[in-house]
Design an enzyme around this catalytic site. Structure first.
Site, short mmCIF file in Angstrom:
data_model
loop_
_atom_site.label_atom_id
_atom_site.label_comp_id
_atom_site.label_asym_id
_atom_site.label_seq_id
_atom_site.Cartn_x
_atom_site.Cartn_y
_atom_site.Cartn_z
N GLU A 118 -0.94 -11.83 -5.68
CA GLU A 118 0.43 -10.93 -7.16
C GLU A 118 1.19 -11.44 -8.07
O GLU A 118 1.33 -11.33 -9.07
CB GLU A 118 1.57 -10.18 -6.21
CG GLU A 118 0.29 -8.52 -5.54
CD GLU A 118 0.08 -8.99 -4.76
OE1 GLU A 118 -0.85 -9.97 -4.00
OE2 GLU A 118 -0.66 -8.12 -4.16
N GLU B 142 -3.76 -5.70 2.21
CA GLU B 142 -2.27 -5.12 2.38
C GLU B 142 -2.75 -3.76 3.70
O GLU B 142 -2.58 -3.26 4.00
CB GLU B 142 -1.64 -4.40 1.68
CG GLU B 142 -0.55 -5.37 1.11
CD GLU B 142 0.28 -5.05 -0.48
OE1 GLU B 142 0.71 -5.99 -0.72
OE2 GLU B 142 -0.34 -4.74 -1.66
N ALA C 73 -4.53 -3.54 -6.15
CA ALA C 73 -4.06 -2.30 -6.61
C ALA C 73 -5.25 -2.65 -7.97
O ALA C 73 -5.54 -2.93 -8.46
CB ALA C 73 -2.37 -1.87 -7.02
N GLY D 25 -3.39 -5.43 -3.02
CA GLY D 25 -3.53 -3.94 -2.15
C GLY D 25 -4.31 -4.13 -1.29
O GLY D 25 -4.84 -3.42 -0.01
#
Ligand code: COA
Length: 260
Positions: A134, A114, A66, A111
């Site tokens: 993260e 993911e 992200a 992300g």
């Protein structure tokens, strides 16, 4: 359809969808997430598309996570909203009703890992690196890292990745079952295309029902999952494709499926 952050090209029934922010290692900002969601919905409805290959632009990254610049500004409400929007986009890809293959060409972090996990199959180049880093940033995953990762690699491997934040190299990702194939970087897209060509030559209804049975079955008991499987097995018996597939085998010829 044109996008600011994605490239989309369709060839012989395969949509090649490329996240195109190479200067930021294809990090998922809000615009990329929104455009990926739009693209997924458009590809679902496009009857000329039988399968999708998702990759990242440039030689270094699939998606490096992200966009940390966006995360740095978020509060409680918009942070939760961002996670939900990302999750909806990933559901749209996972429930496309057609096979989606992630061709992981470098970093797949946060992300990015993911996103790859929401795809049905992952293949990786030798330089690929997977991770859920993260916790290094003092945050938790928001796009399914705590949920899809243990379903794919098991609790132990998932917690190893989630708690250490370590980058997992492609051969280790293969060993864990996070990817199905590792190939030299210059062969990644050719291998992805070859695999997808083989997949989309099969019955489209059978492919869609198989994906759905796996996904729904993973969320329920064995007994209920078996019922989902039996329903799919019965449902395909109503298709012209089943008749064609079985007849073609008996007639020793290649089947020509129509998705009907
Ligand atoms: N969000 C926003 N920008 C990112 C990014 C992310 N997740 N990952 C990389 N970038 C940007 C960098 O800020 C840099 O931009 P700049 O040139 O404007 O400074 C550019 O992409 C290149 O990255 P850089 O860090 O210089 O490359 P590197 O080869 O030295 O390192 C990584 C590559 C992937 C190890 C490193 O970029 C990294 O750790 N990224 C963050 C990974 C992460 O924590 N992801 C999870 C986020 S929740």
């Amino acid at each position: 359809m044109t996008f600011q952050t994605l490239l989309l090209e369709t060839r012989d029934g395969i949509a090649f969808l490329t996240i195109n922010r190479p200067d930021k290692l294809n990090a998922l900002n809000d615009q990329v997430v929104a455009e990926l969601h739009q693209a997924a919905m458009a590809l679902k409805d496009d009857a000329s598309v039988r399968g999708v290959i998702l990759t990242g632009s440039g030689p270094k990254a699939f998606v490096a996570g992200a966009d940390i610049g966006d995360l740095a500004k978020q509060g409680v409400i918009d942070g939760r909203e961002r996670a939900l929007k990302g999750q909806q986009m990933l559901y749209a890809l996972e429930r496309l009703g057609k096979p989606v293959l992630a061709a992981v060409n470098g970093f797949a972090l946060g992300g990015g890992c993911e996103l790859a996990m929401a795809c049905h199959i992952r293949i990786a180049s030798e330089n690929a690196r997977f991770g859920q880093p993260e916790v290094n940033l003092g945050i938790t995953p928001g796009y399914g890292g705590t949920q899809r990762l243990p379903r794919i690699v098991g609790k132990g491997n998932a917690l190893y990745m989630l708690l250490t934040g370590e980058h997992v190299k492609a051969p280790d990702a293969l060993r864990m079952g996070l990817v199905s194939l590792v190939v030299p970087q210059d062969q990644l897209m050719a291998e992805a295309e070859k695999m997808m060509k083989g997949i989309i030559a099969k019955g489209p209804v059978a492919l869609a029902l198989t994906i759905e049975a796996v996904d729904r079955g993973l969320e329920t008991t064995l007994e209920e999952g078996m019922r989902i499987e039996a329903d799919a097995f019965g449902l395909v018996a109503s298709t012209a494709d089943m008749k064609e597939g079985l007849t073609a085998f008996l007639e020793k010829r290649a089947a020509k499926f129509t998705g009907k």
